[in-house]
Design a protein around this motif. Structure first.
Motif, mmCIF file in Angstrom:
data_model
loop_
_atom_site.group_PDB
_atom_site.id
_atom_site.type_symbol
_atom_site.label_atom_id
_atom_site.label_comp_id
_atom_site.label_asym_id
_atom_site.label_seq_id
_atom_site.Cartn_x
_atom_site.Cartn_y
_atom_site.Cartn_z
ATOM 1 N N LEU A 142 38.466 5.751 -56.458
ATOM 2 C CA LEU A 142 37.470 6.380 -55.588
ATOM 3 C C LEU A 142 36.120 5.748 -55.887
ATOM 4 O O LEU A 142 35.586 5.887 -56.990
ATOM 5 C CB LEU A 142 37.425 7.894 -55.832
ATOM 6 N N ARG A 143 35.547 5.061 -54.911
ATOM 7 C CA ARG A 143 34.335 4.288 -55.140
ATOM 8 C C ARG A 143 33.091 5.068 -54.717
ATOM 9 O O ARG A 143 33.113 5.818 -53.740
ATOM 10 C CB ARG A 143 34.430 2.963 -54.379
ATOM 11 N N GLY A 144 32.015 4.849 -55.469
ATOM 12 C CA GLY A 144 30.770 5.553 -55.210
ATOM 13 C C GLY A 144 30.705 6.852 -55.978
ATOM 14 O O GLY A 144 31.701 7.309 -56.556
ATOM 15 N N PRO A 145 29.535 7.503 -56.044
ATOM 16 C CA PRO A 145 29.380 8.739 -56.818
ATOM 17 C C PRO A 145 30.369 9.818 -56.394
ATOM 18 O O PRO A 145 30.550 10.084 -55.214
ATOM 19 C CB PRO A 145 27.940 9.161 -56.512
ATOM 20 N N GLN A 146 31.018 10.435 -57.378
ATOM 21 C CA GLN A 146 31.991 11.501 -57.122
ATOM 22 C C GLN A 146 31.608 12.752 -57.915
ATOM 23 O O GLN A 146 32.459 13.532 -58.331
ATOM 24 C CB GLN A 146 33.397 11.041 -57.539
ATOM 25 N N GLY A 147 30.318 12.963 -58.124
ATOM 26 C CA GLY A 147 29.847 13.992 -59.033
ATOM 27 C C GLY A 147 29.966 15.415 -58.542
ATOM 28 O O GLY A 147 29.815 16.344 -59.330
ATOM 29 N N THR A 148 30.212 15.657 -57.252
ATOM 30 C CA THR A 148 30.336 17.037 -56.797
ATOM 31 C C THR A 148 31.642 17.648 -57.288
ATOM 32 O O THR A 148 31.659 18.728 -57.881
ATOM 33 C CB THR A 148 30.274 17.116 -55.260
ATOM 34 N N GLN A 149 32.755 16.959 -57.082
ATOM 35 C CA GLN A 149 34.066 17.503 -57.433
ATOM 36 C C GLN A 149 34.537 17.084 -58.823
ATOM 37 O O GLN A 149 35.323 17.798 -59.449
ATOM 38 C CB GLN A 149 35.105 17.076 -56.394
ATOM 39 N N PHE A 150 34.092 15.924 -59.303
ATOM 40 C CA PHE A 150 34.517 15.435 -60.619
ATOM 41 C C PHE A 150 33.280 15.378 -61.506
ATOM 42 O O PHE A 150 32.376 14.589 -61.261
ATOM 43 C CB PHE A 150 35.173 14.057 -60.507
ATOM 44 N N GLY A 151 33.298 16.161 -62.578
ATOM 45 C CA GLY A 151 32.030 16.472 -63.204
ATOM 46 C C GLY A 151 31.501 15.573 -64.281
ATOM 47 O O GLY A 151 30.337 15.658 -64.617
ATOM 48 N N ARG A 152 32.299 14.722 -64.911
ATOM 49 C CA ARG A 152 31.800 13.996 -66.065
ATOM 50 C C ARG A 152 31.581 12.525 -65.755
ATOM 51 O O ARG A 152 32.526 11.781 -65.517
ATOM 52 C CB ARG A 152 32.788 14.124 -67.238
#
Length: 740
Positions: A142-152
């Motif tokens: 998964l490319r690009g920021p994924q900070g909403t659903q995956f936290g660390r």
């Protein structure tokens, strides 16, 4: 080409491709179709075409072909657009890069902006990120920021491993055995065990081996072999349609040799390997060993109550034993600066260096509580809480190679991390064609760093504390041009908390401030020719504020964390699959990633003056200005081609041919630029020819990995001499696989 012109050109390509794809999607139906691809970028299984995220999914058949040579997770490098994986610690410490965004830090507490999530549990420390790939249902990139659903630590993206799950009532499994060059072997298998109508179990096992295949011409040591074993036991409890519990226990044991460093393998003034370089030979005179034991478990509970589903995901990961020792100078003798009357080599060796690192203990605990709606209407939501804790004690050793390998320096440090977050997201189907999504996350991080023991000549440094919070999120829109073609746009902000850099003699504990990335992406996803073809294409740009960088090595042989005021990246990515006929499948993917450090006053230490040829401008202290340089290990071009052709032989038998070829353009090894420390382009291929029978129940094949035996330096050490390390050699072998 200027960035604005490239963005305009690629956007025009995307728009034209959308109309072409829409036309192709209306072609006459065909009997053969591509299987649907599911991704879990939004923490629920969805058709990849409907998810507004640039994603690639690697399926079991592809992963099986990659694993025949007993490879580790580094084999994923170049197998998906914008993905690179490398390590200076061998099989135990992979460093992931997506879109050129990663971290070259090799220390015990290294923080990475690309997260590895294994069976819904984040693997934070790089020493547990090397847990082997086996019995997997898929790998998602998964490319690009994924900070909403995956936290660390996900501002760069997520690599997600999904194990094959137990199946209620099933009594089936598989076994695979391969053997090849250097006695390379891989034994893998899994079995589903029905327990009752409510319980099922799946046991998965892996054993990998390679003989030592490199001989030190100085000491006679045999090197580069390993034994790597892992197991996973899953228990599924499903008493009703409303409740499910999936329990996971796993462990790994590795014994082998540490990364083999090779002295003076580059031609001075060039990044070419020296004439006559022989990968079967080395010249170290120090010790070399590596061992690692990891273990962990998780409980993933799901409860449905009407239109709401509740999730509880609890995870624990631990390390009880890690030790890795290597000859850093990569050569033999005391060296010219110590005793020039004694032999040394190969080439110029200033002094001998032998170090080791270890983990005395590591404990990681995570807990996620999440609720999601399952409404039939246009609006759905998710929300939850997340907690992360780890406690790591790291050891560092120095040895006197000439003095028989006696311990000459030791320290024990400790880092504790506490983090919690609250997050929520909405998915609104505004019209039949337009889907809107948005998410937000609040994260609070706290870290402490302490010096527990300091047995060195210099005074012990002082530890420290950091604490900080950040609000991040994303918004996206997906527009369906037709039932088969979607356009999407996404904007996302990612965050990585402050990081500590452990001390070394004369170098204090360093701290890097938090970094923030803003990412913008436009893309198209389409099913073509009645799902005989599949296309995904996107363009993106990223602005990284206060990027955490690692200044490695140089004349002081130190590792120091620094912040660049800004870095920028932009590029384009392509995924394409085509079922040419029922028996021929073709895949093509690739990426262009342009990265640049933007900090006019930022300078770092460079190699020693007798080592390499620096091409950056220097300040008065001889440090190199790195403004305008590419990020380390950031390849501009990555490409992969794969194909499978099967010839039916009657009675459920098939003769098949499979091949995959990956390309990665040159990369910088360090923050500064030099003529020597630039990795050459790497082009590696695999081939598998096999025969299956009884409708695929049994399969026998021959294979090769790195078929052309292309040897390239994949990393370097810059303070002592032109030391480097290389990729794996060609492996030729045979495999047998049976399903039952």
């Amino acid at each position: 080409m200027p960035a604005s012109r490239l963005r305009t050109t690629t956007l025009a390509i995307a728009i034209n491709a959308a109309f072409v794809a829409a036309a192709l999607a209306q072609q006459a139906p065909s009997v053969a179709q591509l299987d649907a691809v599911q991704v879990t970028a939004d923490r629920r299984s969805e058709d990849a075409k409907d998810v507004p995220v640039s994603a690639t999914v690697l399926r079991p058949e592809y992963l099986d072909a990659l694993s025949t040579s007993a490879s580790d997770v580094r084999v994923l490098a170049g197998k998906a657009p914008s993905l690179n994986v490398e390590s200076s610690n061998g099989r135990v410490f992979p460093r992931f890069y997506i879109r050129g965004y990663g971290n070259t830090d090799f220390t015990t507490y290294a923080s990475q902006p690309v997260s590895l999530v294994y069976d819904d549990i984040v693997y934070e420390n790089a020493f547990i990120k090397g847990f082997p790939m086996f019995d997997l249902a898929s790998v998602e990139v998964l490319r690009g920021p994924q900070g909403t659903q995956f936290g660390r630590n996900t501002p760069g993206g997520v690599v997600k491993f999904n194990s094959a799950r137990p199946v209620l009532g099933a009594s089936e499994g598989y076994a695979s055995v391969s053997y090849g060059t250097h006695a390379t072997s891989s034994v893998e298998g899994a079995i589903d065990l029905p327990i009752s109508s409510d319980w099922a179990a799946r046991l998965s096992l892996l054993q990998q081996h390679r003989d030592d295949w490199v001989t030190s011409q100085a000491s006679g040591q045999e090197l580069e072999g390993y034994d790597d074993a892992a197991l996973r036991l899953q228990l599924l409890f499903k008493p009703s349609d409303d409740f499910e519990g999936l329990f996971n226990a796993h462990a790994r044991k590795l014994n082998g040799t540490a990364r083999l460093f090779r002295a003076n393998i580059f031609r001075p003034g060039s990044n070419q390997l020296v004439d006559g370089f022989d990968e079967d030979k080395a010249y170290i005179d120090g010790h070399n060993a590596q061992e690692l034991t990891t273990y962990g478990g998780s409980a993933n509970l799901t409860f449905s109550s009407g239109d709401i589903t509740f999730h509880s995901i609890t995870g624990y990961e631990g390390i009880s034993d890690y030790y890795s020792r290597g000859d850093i100078d990569g050569g033999y003798g005391a060296g010219a600066f110590v005793d020039p009357t004694q032999p040394y080599g190969p080439g110029f060796i200033p002094f001998s260096v032998e170090t080791a690192g270890g983990i005395k203990s590591l404990d990681q605990f995570t807990q996620e509580l999440r609720a999601q709606s399952n409404y039939d209407g246009p609006l759905n939501w998710q929300g939850g809480l997340y907690y992360f804790y780890d406690d790591v004690q790291g050891e560092s050793y120095d040895y006197d190679t000439i003095g028989g390998g006696a311990l000459s320096g030791y320290d024990l440090t400790r880092q504790k991390t506490n983090s919690w977050a609250a997050f929520a997201s909405l998915d609104y189907q505004a019209t039949e064609q337009l889907d809107l999504r948005a998410g937000i996350r609040y994260t609070h991080d706290r870290k402490t760093f302490d010096i527990l023991q300091w047995d060195r000549d210099s005074a012990p440094p002082v530890g420290g504390k950091t604490s900080g919070s950040k609000v991040t999120g994303d918004v996206s829109a997906t527009f369906a041009l037709t039932d088969a073609v979607n356009l999407y746009a996404r904007a996302a902000r990612g965050y990585r908390g402050a990081s500590f850099g452990p001390p070394s003699p004369g170098v204090p504990v360093t701290v890097a401030s938090p970094e923030t990335v803003d990412s913008y992406e436009l893309g198209i996803k389409a099913d073509l020719w009645d799902r005989r073809g599949r296309l995904a294409f996107d363009i993106y740009s990223m602005d990284i504020k206060d990027q955490q960088l690692t200044a490695v090595g140089g004349t002081s042989n130190a590792v120091q964390l620094i912040n660049a005021k800004k870095s920028q990246a932009y590029g384009a990515e392509l995924d394409f699959e085509l079922l040419v006929s029922e028996n021929l499948r073709f895949g093509l993917n690739g990426s262009y990633n342009d990265t640049e450090i933007k900090d006019a006053g930022l300078a770092t230490s460079t190699c020693s003056p007798w080592v390499c040829t620096v091409t950056d401008p220097l300040d008065e202290q001889g440090r190199a200005y790195i403004d305008g340089n590419r990020l380390p290990q950031a390849a501009k071009w990555i490409g992969n081609l794969n194909a499978r052709y099967g010839i039916p032989m009657g009675d459920g038998a098939e003769l098949f041919f499979y091949t995959d070829w990956s390309y990665r353009s040159e990369v910088n090894f360090f923050l500064y630029q030099s003529k020597e420390f630039v990795g050459q382009p790497l082009f590696e291929g695999g081939l598998k020819i096999g025969y299956s029978w009884e409708a695929g129940k049994y399969e026998a094949s021959v294979f090769c990995r790195n078929c052309t035996d292309q040897i390239r330096a994949t990393g370097a050490i810059d303070f002592d001499n032109l030391t480097g390390f290389i990729n794996d050699p060609r492996i030729i072998g045979a495999q047998f696989r049976a399903s039952f």
